[in-house]
Design an enzyme around this catalytic site. Sequence first.
Site, PDB file in Angstrom:
ATOM      1  N   CYS A   1     -17.223  41.046  12.027  1.00 16.04           N
ATOM      2  CA  CYS A   1     -15.930  41.401  11.428  1.00 16.04           C
ATOM      3  C   CYS A   1     -16.002  41.420   9.902  1.00 16.04           C
ATOM      4  O   CYS A   1     -15.386  42.267   9.252  1.00 16.04           O
ATOM      5  CB  CYS A   1     -14.861  40.404  11.865  1.00 16.04           C
ATOM      6  SG  CYS A   1     -14.609  40.315  13.639  1.00 16.04           S
ATOM      7  N   THR A   2     -16.733  40.490   9.351  1.00 18.24           N
ATOM      8  CA  THR A   2     -16.857  40.433   7.893  1.00 18.24           C
ATOM      9  C   THR A   2     -17.498  41.704   7.352  1.00 18.24           C
ATOM     10  O   THR A   2     -17.050  42.265   6.340  1.00 18.24           O
ATOM     11  CB  THR A   2     -17.678  39.192   7.490  1.00 18.24           C
ATOM     12  OG1 THR A   2     -16.978  38.023   7.919  1.00 18.24           O
ATOM     13  CG2 THR A   2     -17.882  39.128   5.984  1.00 18.24           C
TER      14      THR A   2
END
Length: 208
Positions: free
Chosen positions: A45-46
């Site tokens: 996600c980052t």
Amino acid sequence: MTLRLGDTAPDFTAESTKGTIHFHDWIGDSWAFLFSHPADFTPVCTTEMGRTAQLANQFERRGVKPIGLSTDTAEEHLKWIEDVNDTQSTTLDFPILADADFNIARLYDMIHPGESETAAVRSVFIIDPDKRIRLTMTYPMTVGRNFDEILRAIDALQTSDNRTCALPADWNQGDDVIIPPSIPNERASELFPNGWEELRPYLRMAKL
């Protein structure tokens, strides 16, 4: 709730890293790229949040507003953004929706129990200015999205709308387009003055 292409994107009001958002009002006359994430402070996600931030000019050039979501609070999002900016060498300016109660995730069918009961899968919704859902993609939690494909799909949707055409496999900007079979040759001559190649009566390839 099952959402299908052509449906009106459900409206909602939610807190975000940019304050309270009334979704349809926030979209306005733009296109929207709504994309969900399983959780803050997670590795895939980052990178995705960072890539969206890095592509801010590309989305803006297409008249598209990105907006993220994960099942965490706005306060957690704001702390996470610091990590995103630091690790991905970018500045994240688009809003991230807070959805700790899963209201939006359930509204958009982002909770897939086979993946997780408490985290949203990697859903993508491309929504047009009329608030219609034009494209959806769903990725598993372990696989990051292909942002080249997301931008290509937006280009294809906008080109199809603006030029009354269809797009072949692997189409990119500048490639030939398809004249839909429903358009007779007389009308096609007006829409595609550069002419076309008729491979079959139903398959006419034209330059824009």
